[in-house]
Design an enzyme around this catalytic site. Structure first.
Site, PDB file in Angstrom:
ATOM      1  N   ASP A 135       0.818  -1.218   0.000  1.00 34.27           N
ATOM      2  CA  ASP A 135       0.000   0.000   0.000  1.00 34.27           C
ATOM      3  C   ASP A 135       0.850   1.266   0.000  1.00 34.27           C
ATOM      4  O   ASP A 135       0.434   2.306  -0.514  1.00 34.27           O
ATOM      5  CB  ASP A 135      -0.889   0.029   1.251  1.00 34.27           C
ATOM      6  CG  ASP A 135      -2.257  -0.572   1.000  1.00 34.27           C
ATOM      7  OD1 ASP A 135      -2.430  -1.246  -0.030  1.00 34.27           O
ATOM      8  OD2 ASP A 135      -3.147  -0.373   1.841  1.00 34.27           O
ATOM      9  N   LEU A 196     -12.022   8.019  -1.452  1.00 34.53           N
ATOM     10  CA  LEU A 196     -12.953   8.285  -0.366  1.00 34.53           C
ATOM     11  C   LEU A 196     -13.788   7.052  -0.060  1.00 34.53           C
ATOM     12  O   LEU A 196     -14.746   6.728  -0.774  1.00 34.53           O
ATOM     13  CB  LEU A 196     -13.875   9.456  -0.730  1.00 34.53           C
ATOM     14  CG  LEU A 196     -13.190  10.744  -1.205  1.00 34.53           C
ATOM     15  CD1 LEU A 196     -14.234  11.780  -1.596  1.00 34.53           C
ATOM     16  CD2 LEU A 196     -12.255  11.289  -0.134  1.00 34.53           C
ATOM     17  N   ARG A 270     -23.773   7.228   3.536  1.00 40.30           N
ATOM     18  CA  ARG A 270     -25.149   7.238   3.029  1.00 40.30           C
ATOM     19  C   ARG A 270     -26.130   7.621   4.129  1.00 40.30           C
ATOM     20  O   ARG A 270     -27.053   8.414   3.906  1.00 40.30           O
ATOM     21  CB  ARG A 270     -25.495   5.861   2.455  1.00 40.30           C
ATOM     22  CG  ARG A 270     -24.737   5.502   1.189  1.00 40.30           C
ATOM     23  CD  ARG A 270     -24.835   4.040   0.871  1.00 40.30           C
ATOM     24  NE  ARG A 270     -24.210   3.223   1.923  1.00 40.30           N
ATOM     25  CZ  ARG A 270     -24.046   1.912   1.842  1.00 40.30           C
ATOM     26  NH1 ARG A 270     -24.473   1.264   0.771  1.00 40.30           N
ATOM     27  NH2 ARG A 270     -23.467   1.242   2.826  1.00 40.30           N
ATOM     28  N   ASN A 320     -19.777   7.069  -5.555  1.00 40.83           N
ATOM     29  CA  ASN A 320     -21.228   6.918  -5.439  1.00 40.83           C
ATOM     30  C   ASN A 320     -21.981   8.080  -4.803  1.00 40.83           C
ATOM     31  O   ASN A 320     -23.195   8.184  -4.974  1.00 40.83           O
ATOM     32  CB  ASN A 320     -21.542   5.639  -4.650  1.00 40.83           C
ATOM     33  CG  ASN A 320     -21.045   4.394  -5.351  1.00 40.83           C
ATOM     34  OD1 ASN A 320     -21.428   4.129  -6.478  1.00 40.83           O
ATOM     35  ND2 ASN A 320     -20.170   3.634  -4.698  1.00 40.83           N
TER      36      ASN A 320
END
Length: 386
Positions: A135, A196, A270, A320
């Site tokens: 990473d 994100l 969400r 999204n």
């Protein structure tokens, strides 16, 4: 080439089999509660194993049902921390495994678990080529002025305290996809990428190389995340310690109880958006704080890359949440950024532009695919070694 991509956690093992030539996913799954009881999900019902070796047996059985007579060619591992040594994917041998273990103090929750997966594969398939994809590797190109902390040099030389950065596999993959969308060679790509998800980071890329990134010594630094605070005054830790908080309490507070969860009571973007739209003041504040923090980083990284040719959103929230993208975009008017409301609200799994023709900086949404990146890196390393 068929590559098994492994993301090994302390009590979980996520796997995916990729056909590198066709970019197709042949099977995938997640085994949870390793050593803790039953748990698992994927293409088949999987019961919780005693250890990683037993987990791998169950993965093998699930894979065999799909592959039949076809066999795996290699295994690629996501390894969280490569320290200063590893700037690219490497073929794993005993010395490499020990080197990853020596980095355990820098990633005590992740690297030991990554090694468990490596050793389980080596035990079951001793002749199987294994590749470690780090990473941190993409950020090894950070200039010293970006990775240094302004603390005594002994903290760096004796303890390795410096900025490392994370999400590098995603940032590198997305930078290539974004450059292709803009019809640019990646070597000419100067941009800012915002990854994100529940964990979040933003990276400045100049000439296709990482030159700054928001995460630092650990993945806690930087943006407001699902449960992580991101940047805050370090003296707060001293204050809490003097008030009787233990180091464990402070660690839990900043890594598991802060961020969106601390501000709004929920770490799911969400749910926070829905609450804000329903008039919840705490949720609205959380969105304002998170979007403002990101916008500040984007402005700074516009300077770091010498003028961004693109702003790219990726990962779960970035791909999204059109509302969060809009909140960030609204704060970037000084840079000439202008989102197209219609394009921004459209849903698609394809890389796309969501800014207006008048926007001085193109704004893109590019889906990330870390497993594909790991599979392709694994295939490249194995081919070069053969």
């Amino acid at each position: 080439m068929l590559v098994l991509v492994i993301n090994s956690g302390s009590s979980s093992l996520k796997y995916q089999v990729r056909d590198v030539a066709s970019h197709s996913v042949l099977t995938e799954g997640l085994i949870e509660k390793i050593g803790m009881g039953n748990g698992g999900e994927g293409d088949g019902e999987i019961e919780g194993p005693r250890d990683h070796a037993e987990a791998l047996e169950q993965v093998d059985a699930a894979i065999h049902e799909v592959l039949g007579d076809r066999t795996l060619d290699a295994v690629g591992h996501r390894v969280v921390h490569g320290g200063e040594r590893f700037g690219e994917p490497v073929l794993i041998d005993n010395e490499i495994t020990r080197a990853i273990e020596r980095l355990n103090p820098l990633a005590p929750l992740h690297n030991p678990a990554n090694v468990l997966g490596i050793r389980a594969i080596a035990k079951k398939w001793p002749d199987m080529p294994q590749v470690a994809v780090f990473d941190t590797a993409f950020h090894r190109t950070l200039p010293e002025h970006a990775w240094r902390y302004a603390v005594p040099d002994s903290l760096y030389t004796n303890h390795g305290i410096r900025r490392y950065g994370f999400h590098g596999t995603s940032h590198e993959y997305v930078s290539h996809q974004a450059a292709a969308l803009l019809d640019l060679p990646v070597e000419e790509f100067d941009g800012v990428i915002a990854h994100l998800g529940n964990g979040a980071s933003v990276t400045a890329i100049r000439g296709g190389k990482s030159v700054d990134t928001s995460m630092g010594f650990t993945p806690l630094e930087g943006l407001v995340m699902g449960t992580r605070s991101g940047d805050l005054d370090p003296s707060i830790l001293v204050f809490l310690g003097r008030a009787g908080w233990s180091t464990e309490d402070i660690d839990s507070l900043l890594n598991r109880e802060s961020g969106l969860k601390g501000l709004a009571g929920n770490n799911d973007m969400r749910s926070v958006v829905e609450a804000s739209e329903a008039g919840d003041a705490r949720a609205a504040t959380a969105l304002a704080v998170a979007s403002y923090r990101l916008a500040k980083y984007i402005g700074g990284y516009h300077v770091a890359v010498g003028g961004a040719k693109a702003l790219v959103f990726t990962a779960g929230i970035g791909e999204n949440s059109h509302l969060f993208r809009a909140l960030v975009g609204d704060k970037l008017g000084a840079l000439g950024v202008e989102l197209d409301a219609g394009l921004n609200s459209q849903r698609s799994k394809e890389p796309r532009v969501i800014s207006t023709a008048a926007s001085l900086i193109p704004v893109l949404v590019v889906p990330t695919d870390e497993e594909r990146a790991i599979a392709e890196a694994t295939a490249a390393v194995v081919h070069s070694a053969s």
